[in-house]
Design an enzyme around this catalytic site. Sequence first.
Site, PDB file in Angstrom:
ATOM      1  N   SER A   1     -10.128   2.784  -2.043  1.00  0.00           N
ATOM      2  CA  SER A   1      -8.914   2.954  -2.794  1.00  0.00           C
ATOM      3  C   SER A   1      -8.883   4.262  -3.298  1.00  0.00           C
ATOM      4  O   SER A   1      -8.605   5.173  -2.265  1.00  0.00           O
ATOM      5  CB  SER A   1      -8.787   1.876  -3.819  1.00  0.00           C
ATOM      6  OG  SER A   1      -7.588   1.776  -4.571  1.00  0.00           O
TER       7      SER A   1
ATOM      8  N   ASP B   1      -1.294  -4.310   2.114  1.00  0.00           N
ATOM      9  CA  ASP B   1      -2.060  -4.230   1.038  1.00  0.00           C
ATOM     10  C   ASP B   1      -1.211  -3.986  -0.449  1.00  0.00           C
ATOM     11  O   ASP B   1      -0.218  -3.411  -0.453  1.00  0.00           O
ATOM     12  CB  ASP B   1      -2.986  -2.755   1.051  1.00  0.00           C
ATOM     13  CG  ASP B   1      -3.940  -2.542   0.143  1.00  0.00           C
ATOM     14  OD1 ASP B   1      -3.728  -2.638  -1.091  1.00  0.00           O
ATOM     15  OD2 ASP B   1      -4.952  -1.890   0.299  1.00  0.00           O
TER      16      ASP B   1
ATOM     17  N   HIS C   1      -7.165  -5.777  -0.567  1.00  0.00           N
ATOM     18  CA  HIS C   1      -7.446  -4.622  -0.972  1.00  0.00           C
ATOM     19  C   HIS C   1      -9.380  -4.457  -1.456  1.00  0.00           C
ATOM     20  O   HIS C   1      -9.679  -3.443  -1.342  1.00  0.00           O
ATOM     21  CB  HIS C   1      -6.712  -4.221  -2.287  1.00  0.00           C
ATOM     22  CG  HIS C   1      -6.958  -2.744  -2.566  1.00  0.00           C
ATOM     23  ND1 HIS C   1      -6.397  -1.814  -1.839  1.00  0.00           N
ATOM     24  CD2 HIS C   1      -7.476  -1.914  -3.811  1.00  0.00           C
ATOM     25  CE1 HIS C   1      -6.571  -0.524  -2.572  1.00  0.00           C
ATOM     26  NE2 HIS C   1      -7.479  -0.759  -3.724  1.00  0.00           N
TER      27      HIS C   1
END
Length: 445
Positions: free
Chosen positions: A159, A396, A424
């Site tokens: 991320s 996502d 995610h």
Amino acid sequence: MPQSVGEAAVVAPPVVPATVRQPGLVLTDHHFDVPLDHGNPDGERIRLYAREVVATRRARDELPWLVYLQGGPGFPAGRPLGRENWLDRALDDYRVLLLDQRGTGRSTPANRQTLPLRGTPERQADYLAHFRADSIVRDCEHIRARLTGGRPWTVLGQSFGGFCAVTYLSLAPEGLAEVLITGGLPSLDAGPDTVYRAAYPRMERKSLAHYARYPGDEDAARRIATHLADHEETLPDGTLLTVGAFQQLGILLGAGDGSHRLHYLLEDAFVPTAAGPRLSDTFTEQAAAVLSRAQCPLYAILHEAIYAQDGRATHWSADRVRAEFPQFDGHTDEGARFLFTGETVHPWMLHTHPSLRPLRPVAELLAEREGWGPLYDAARLARNEVPVAAAVYHDDLFVDTGHSLRTASGVGGLRVWVTDEFEHDGVRVGGRVLDRLLGMVRGEV
């Protein structure tokens, strides 16, 4: 006026690394003193913490290093509990470093208790301006020189950690042997307004997909929102649960099991009382665990700054852009769709969240701050020669797929894997995602 900690380049005394064992693991603490501003190496220094993890059977082996960059911003690295999820696969090949990025965990934490020590909100804002991805990359380079003897290492970025990895490729590719990115290929040029205009439709799709899976949940959510519109409810940690705060439980929908967790949360919402139905302790306790920013205040305070690169202030982008999507107004009328949001940050959170209230002045200053510099070098990325593999999760919740794929096409040597098998948090679901990415950078897949 007493001297603030920012006026003296003083770091705590040296710490002796501690080594402990868990089943199958050897864990060693590391502490590093680095410049607050890497452009001023003789100025103030801050202390970083990182945990070395190695498989017990390989503790004495000469292994390459893999540094893990956590998602966020504002979250520390995970605390390992044995050989779990991606770490199990990584330990087959690497000595792993779990870095608490500056301001998080044990790395000179920045929060409502520590930031006031720096003095005025203006001083606090100037301090936090050094906590973006470019500084994190410079921290990594400082640490790498200490741990590897100058040898390049592998970076795994999840991320926001993937955003940092792309900044790493832009600023210091010579420090990288391989780069592995999961759910974290950022747009190289989109500002926060563009990011959130792409995000709200994804939040709507995730909400509607949840209701398709659990058809009774929209009525349950609307009932809770109606109750919150008429009653003041406070969570156990002191958070005021407004309709807007309740909508933020949609952040769960970005995880593989998140829709199921949200469903179970909604079905336990009410209990009868002498004053009529009220939110149950079960519901409020679980909601507080999702919504609290006590352990990650920088997640709110610096969130929009991670998208700011053109010098302009963010001006509470997510809140402004939300006005373009009136379907997110928290409608409770019969027949209106009730939609959840996600990780958006709003100025009202500085009132509703007790861990953020003392930080309201510095948060406002950062929202109006101008002069944010670039985080990515598109020309250098186009010439990249470091092996890079990235997992892009289809639709996502947190990172726009279209933005990620455009970036992938602009980074030399990057191989991309688009999958709808995971959400995610796919890298945390066993070792399959990491195993595939390793195969891609090694030419085995």
